[in-house]
Design a protein around this motif. Structure first.
Motif, PDB file in Angstrom:
ATOM      1  N   UNK A   1      -3.063 -13.857  -4.336  1.00 48.80           N
ATOM      2  CA  UNK A   1      -2.137 -12.833  -4.851  1.00 48.80           C
ATOM      3  C   UNK A   1      -2.859 -11.497  -4.981  1.00 48.80           C
ATOM      4  N   UNK A   2      -4.062 -11.524  -5.515  1.00 43.83           N
ATOM      5  CA  UNK A   2      -4.820 -10.283  -5.673  1.00 43.83           C
ATOM      6  C   UNK A   2      -5.184  -9.686  -4.321  1.00 43.83           C
ATOM      7  N   UNK A   3      -5.557 -10.544  -3.368  1.00 40.92           N
ATOM      8  CA  UNK A   3      -5.906 -10.049  -2.028  1.00 40.92           C
ATOM      9  C   UNK A   3      -4.692  -9.405  -1.371  1.00 40.92           C
ATOM     10  N   UNK A   4      -3.522 -10.047  -1.504  1.00 45.54           N
ATOM     11  CA  UNK A   4      -2.319  -9.483  -0.901  1.00 45.54           C
ATOM     12  C   UNK A   4      -1.982  -8.125  -1.502  1.00 45.54           C
ATOM     13  N   UNK A   5      -2.005  -8.042  -2.823  1.00 44.15           N
ATOM     14  CA  UNK A   5      -1.694  -6.770  -3.479  1.00 44.15           C
ATOM     15  C   UNK A   5      -2.686  -5.697  -3.046  1.00 44.15           C
ATOM     16  N   UNK A   6      -3.945  -6.045  -2.916  1.00 42.70           N
ATOM     17  CA  UNK A   6      -4.954  -5.068  -2.502  1.00 42.70           C
ATOM     18  C   UNK A   6      -4.710  -4.596  -1.068  1.00 42.70           C
ATOM     19  N   UNK A   7      -4.380  -5.525  -0.162  1.00 41.73           N
ATOM     20  CA  UNK A   7      -4.153  -5.122   1.226  1.00 41.73           C
ATOM     21  C   UNK A   7      -2.883  -4.274   1.354  1.00 41.73           C
ATOM     22  N   UNK A   8      -1.863  -4.599   0.556  1.00 38.85           N
ATOM     23  CA  UNK A   8      -0.642  -3.808   0.575  1.00 38.85           C
ATOM     24  C   UNK A   8      -0.915  -2.408   0.030  1.00 38.85           C
ATOM     25  N   UNK A   9      -1.699  -2.338  -1.017  1.00 43.92           N
ATOM     26  CA  UNK A   9      -2.099  -1.042  -1.580  1.00 43.92           C
ATOM     27  C   UNK A   9      -2.903  -0.236  -0.555  1.00 43.92           C
ATOM     28  N   UNK A  10      -3.834  -0.892   0.126  1.00 46.77           N
ATOM     29  CA  UNK A  10      -4.656  -0.193   1.125  1.00 46.77           C
ATOM     30  C   UNK A  10      -3.789   0.374   2.240  1.00 46.77           C
ATOM     31  N   UNK A  11      -2.797  -0.394   2.670  1.00 45.77           N
ATOM     32  CA  UNK A  11      -1.873   0.071   3.706  1.00 45.77           C
ATOM     33  C   UNK A  11      -1.128   1.315   3.230  1.00 45.77           C
ATOM     34  N   UNK A  12      -0.629   1.257   2.017  1.00 42.50           N
ATOM     35  CA  UNK A  12       0.094   2.405   1.467  1.00 42.50           C
ATOM     36  C   UNK A  12      -0.820   3.616   1.288  1.00 42.50           C
ATOM     37  N   UNK A  13      -2.050   3.392   0.862  1.00 41.06           N
ATOM     38  CA  UNK A  13      -2.974   4.517   0.704  1.00 41.06           C
ATOM     39  C   UNK A  13      -3.253   5.177   2.055  1.00 41.06           C
ATOM     40  N   UNK A  14      -3.365   4.375   3.091  1.00 42.18           N
ATOM     41  CA  UNK A  14      -3.647   4.909   4.421  1.00 42.18           C
ATOM     42  C   UNK A  14      -2.488   5.751   4.947  1.00 42.18           C
TER      43      UNK A  14
END
Length: 237
Positions: free
Chosen positions: A112-125
């Protein structure tokens, strides 16, 4: 850093890639002009947030007249959707793909934490254009609303699968939970990547985006565990 990788997977109507808005078939020069417009838009989006994005600004950046630009795009939302197309095609690699592998109960927290982090990274990019999309959608642009909803559908379906639910039962508690979870994740990431919210958090330590991500990952975990309990309870009856 703004990065766009163009892919073969496209949601743009093929006619918009082969013809201009007058119905004229695009030759090499026409295709180059269209790509020039898209590149100019991407460059502006990568610039300072206080610089407004407009068709006239894109035309100036591309060294084209407005008449030429209107041969390819009717308005700014249409242009932004063309830029969004390859971005959303990259979502599979960025975060959606992580959801396709079932997360066992004993490693659910980490996933769950990994998914939220990758989704956040996508949005930041791609933060600026995604926030522009949502702003247009919130102001009743039907095209942007449809795009936002379409980008959420894979997550909704895959959350249902993570909860061991049936995709055909759209009115089940598990489907409802999935929709609520996706809404919560998207809202939290939207807030965490908003430039004004990030500025406020940086001025008021120890608040920062990481706290929001951890909290959202915990809520996601609780929701998935609850959904699994619901699905397993149904299966045992």
């Amino acid at each position: 850093m703004w990065a766009v990788v163009r892919t073969a997977s496209s949601e743009v109507d093929n006619d918009s890639l082969s013809h201009n808005l007058l119905g004229q078939r695009l030759g090499r020069k026409g295709r180059d002009t269209r790509e020039r417009i898209l590149a100019a838009t991407e460059k502006l989006l990568a610039g300072p947030a206080e610089n407004a994005i407009s068709l006239s600004a894109v035309a100036r950046e591309a060294s084209l007249g407005m008449t030429t630009l209107y041969l390819y795009f009717n308005d700014l939302p249409e242009l932004l959707l063309a830029v969004l197309d390859p971005i959303m095609a990259s979502a599979e690699h960025s975060y959606v793909g992580h959801l396709r592998t079932f997360w066992p109960d004993d490693v659910l927290t980490e996933n769950c934490l990994k998914f939220i982090q990758t989704y956040y990274d996508f949005w930041m990019q791609h933060s600026r254009i995604l926030h522009l999309r949502n702003s247009y959608a919130d102001n009743n642009d039907a095209r942007m609303r449809a795009h936002r909803m379409a980008s959420s559908q894979p997550m909704i379906r895959l959350f249902v699968e993570q909860m061991e639910g049936e995709l055909i039962d759209l009115r089940s508690p598990v489907s409802a939970m999935s929709t609520v979870l996706v809404t919560g994740v998207e809202r939290t990431i939207t807030m965490a990547t908003d430039v004004n919210v990030r500025r406020m958090m940086s001025e008021n330590p120890p608040g920062n985006a990481n706290h929001l991500l951890i909290a959202e990952a915990r809520l996601l975990e609780l929701g998935l565990r609850d959904g699994r309990a619901e699905s397993r309870g149904r299966a045992s009856r």
